[in-house]
Write a protein that holds these residues in place. Structure first.
Motif, PDB file in Angstrom:
ATOM      1  N   HIS A 183       6.688  -0.902  -0.249  1.00  0.00           N
ATOM      2  CA  HIS A 183       6.644  -1.757  -1.442  1.00  0.00           C
ATOM      3  C   HIS A 183       7.950  -2.523  -1.596  1.00  0.00           C
ATOM      4  O   HIS A 183       7.945  -3.720  -1.916  1.00  0.00           O
ATOM      5  CB  HIS A 183       6.379  -0.888  -2.670  1.00  0.00           C
ATOM      6  N   GLY A 184       9.060  -1.839  -1.344  1.00  0.00           N
ATOM      7  CA  GLY A 184      10.357  -2.494  -1.439  1.00  0.00           C
ATOM      8  C   GLY A 184      10.519  -3.624  -0.438  1.00  0.00           C
ATOM      9  O   GLY A 184      11.277  -4.572  -0.668  1.00  0.00           O
ATOM     10  N   ALA A 185       9.790  -3.539   0.675  1.00  0.00           N
ATOM     11  CA  ALA A 185       9.847  -4.580   1.702  1.00  0.00           C
ATOM     12  C   ALA A 185       8.793  -5.664   1.485  1.00  0.00           C
ATOM     13  O   ALA A 185       8.629  -6.554   2.323  1.00  0.00           O
ATOM     14  CB  ALA A 185       9.652  -3.955   3.084  1.00  0.00           C
ATOM     15  N   GLY A 186       8.063  -5.592   0.369  1.00  0.00           N
ATOM     16  CA  GLY A 186       7.044  -6.588   0.080  1.00  0.00           C
ATOM     17  C   GLY A 186       5.772  -6.416   0.879  1.00  0.00           C
ATOM     18  O   GLY A 186       5.056  -7.392   1.142  1.00  0.00           O
ATOM     19  N   LEU A 187       5.452  -5.175   1.272  1.00  0.00           N
ATOM     20  CA  LEU A 187       4.275  -4.899   2.089  1.00  0.00           C
ATOM     21  C   LEU A 187       3.350  -3.917   1.388  1.00  0.00           C
ATOM     22  O   LEU A 187       3.803  -3.085   0.583  1.00  0.00           O
ATOM     23  CB  LEU A 187       4.694  -4.310   3.444  1.00  0.00           C
ATOM     24  N   SER A 188       2.073  -3.997   1.699  1.00  0.00           N
ATOM     25  CA  SER A 188       1.119  -2.974   1.254  1.00  0.00           C
ATOM     26  C   SER A 188       0.241  -2.598   2.435  1.00  0.00           C
ATOM     27  O   SER A 188      -0.182  -3.456   3.219  1.00  0.00           O
ATOM     28  CB  SER A 188       0.259  -3.476   0.089  1.00  0.00           C
ATOM     29  N   LEU A 189      -0.028  -1.295   2.562  1.00  0.00           N
ATOM     30  CA  LEU A 189      -0.833  -0.766   3.660  1.00  0.00           C
ATOM     31  C   LEU A 189      -1.926   0.110   3.063  1.00  0.00           C
ATOM     32  O   LEU A 189      -1.628   1.089   2.372  1.00  0.00           O
ATOM     33  CB  LEU A 189       0.034   0.058   4.611  1.00  0.00           C
ATOM     34  N   ARG A 190      -3.164  -0.258   3.318  1.00  0.00           N
ATOM     35  CA  ARG A 190      -4.268   0.489   2.734  1.00  0.00           C
ATOM     36  C   ARG A 190      -5.318   0.804   3.778  1.00  0.00           C
ATOM     37  O   ARG A 190      -5.416   0.142   4.818  1.00  0.00           O
ATOM     38  CB  ARG A 190      -4.918  -0.302   1.597  1.00  0.00           C
ATOM     39  N   VAL A 191      -6.121   1.825   3.459  1.00  0.00           N
ATOM     40  CA  VAL A 191      -7.336   2.134   4.210  1.00  0.00           C
ATOM     41  C   VAL A 191      -8.480   2.085   3.215  1.00  0.00           C
ATOM     42  O   VAL A 191      -8.486   2.819   2.217  1.00  0.00           O
ATOM     43  CB  VAL A 191      -7.268   3.519   4.876  1.00  0.00           C
ATOM     44  N   ARG A 192      -9.428   1.209   3.489  1.00  0.00           N
ATOM     45  CA  ARG A 192     -10.566   1.015   2.589  1.00  0.00           C
ATOM     46  C   ARG A 192     -11.823   1.561   3.247  1.00  0.00           C
ATOM     47  O   ARG A 192     -12.100   1.284   4.412  1.00  0.00           O
ATOM     48  CB  ARG A 192     -10.745  -0.467   2.259  1.00  0.00           C
TER      49      ARG A 192
END
Length: 361
Positions: free
Chosen positions: A51-60
């Protein structure tokens, strides 16, 4: 060398759950398919380095299908365009090899980060979608109705998304504009991931971001880039003004409006139509309302920090100013919450897209 980053171009509108039935009755939404349940787990480290690096990683997960998605923060500090890398998952857990050559790759080369990735919050929605054509552009229209959950906290999530599959960005706004007569809507700069992170930690007021400008840009494209960044800056902070009334949020929302109005003045030769003049008047009214709160905030802080004896009852004066500040804030929030102000923000964004694309033809 051309940029090969895969991108998602998406316009997001918030709607109250109580207004969903009214919205679904609109002819544009009659072709929506049956809702599907989708559950997404968002991964990060305990100290939220992604989040601090401006990224989001998800599994949907939808039924038996699982898809991993990495997204970046909006490009050029704007609203609409994000980097997006999707890959199907065959088994449990993450496929970190699939994101090795993305902006996440450098972080993953730190072993402690890869090992620390785990689900931090979830988003569960009932999603209905359809495809819409506008002036040769193809758009995926989505209604999501669900909830975000993190650390025992939860928040409702109801929104309409317009994702550009092919064609011009302004087609998103032309399609979305049709829905404003059906129910109160609000242009949103907040992703589902950001909604989850807000439950995990206190969100600070957003600072101004730098628009992505190049020497090759036309004036219209430069206005679009600057306008997107200024409007995103305002929207991120006006939400906090409405929800918390925090002095720094008031300040940053006002700064966003001031920068946006300044950009419109610099590029005034592109904005000579009556609609542009209406938007300028509306933005000034918002800025004036926030300005009254900000002036009182500055005065209160200045009096509190006086280091010399005051020839008056300072505490009593500050107390009176705080009462006036609460009244000014209530008036400003009432204006921000009004459907007219929500529509104004949408119309400003739509104007930026139309001005840029029409000037390029």
């Amino acid at each position: 060398m051309p940029d090969s980053t895969p991108r998602e171009t998406e316009l997001k509108l918030e709607v109250a759950r109580a207004d969903l039935d009214r919205l679904r009755s609109h002819p544009l939404l009659q072709a929506l398919g049956s809702p599907r349940r989708m559950v997404s787990a968002y991964y990060d480290t305990p100290d939220l380095k992604l989040h601090g690096a401006g990224l989001s990683l998800r599994v949907r997960q939808a039924g038996a299908k699982r898809v991993q998605t990495l997204k970046t923060a909006p490009e050029g500090a704007g609203l609409l365009v994000r980097g997006e890398w999707e890959s199907p998952l065959m088994g449990e857990g993450l496929d970190l090899a699939a994101v090795a050559d993305t902006p996440l790759g450098d972080l993953l080369r730190q072993d402690e980060i890869s090992a620390a990735l785990a689900p931090r919050f979830s988003v569960e929605v009932e999603r209905a979608t359809s495809l819409v054509s506008r002036d040769g552009s193809e758009i995926e229209l989505t209604i999501d109705d669900g909830v975000v959950q993190a650390d025992g906290r939860r928040a409702d999530l109801t929104e309409v998304e317009f994702e550009l599959k092919a064609g011009e960005t302004r087609a998103l706004f032309d399609a979305a504009r049709e829905l404003f007569d059906a129910a109160p809507l609000r242009l949103s700069s907040r992703s589902k991931g950001e909604a989850g992170y807000e439950l995990l930690q206190e969100t600070p007021s957003a600072r101004a971001g730098d628009p992505k400008l190049t020497r090759a840009m036309t004036s219209a494209k430069a206005l679009q880039a600057i306008g997107r960044a200024c409007l995103a800056h305002f929207l991120k902070n006006e939400r906090r003004v409405r929800e918390t009334g925090a002095p720094e949020a008031v300040h940053q929302a006002r700064v966003g409006l001031r920068r946006l109005r300044a950009a419109m003045s610099v590029f005034k030769s592109l904005l000579v139509d009556l609609e542009s003049q209406r938007l300028k008047v509306g933005l000034k009214q918002l800025a004036d309302a926030l300005g009254q709160v900000r002036d009182l905030d500055v005065l209160i802080v200045g009096l509190a920090e006086l280091e010399v004896a005051a020839p008056f009852d300072r505490d009593r004066l500050i107390e009176g100013l705080r009462v006036r500040r609460a009244e000014a804030l209530a008036a400003a929030v009432s204006i921000l919450q009004a459907p007219e102000s929500a529509r104004l923000a949408f119309d400003v964004s739509r104007s930026e897209e139309h001005t840029s694309e029409l000037q390029s033809h």
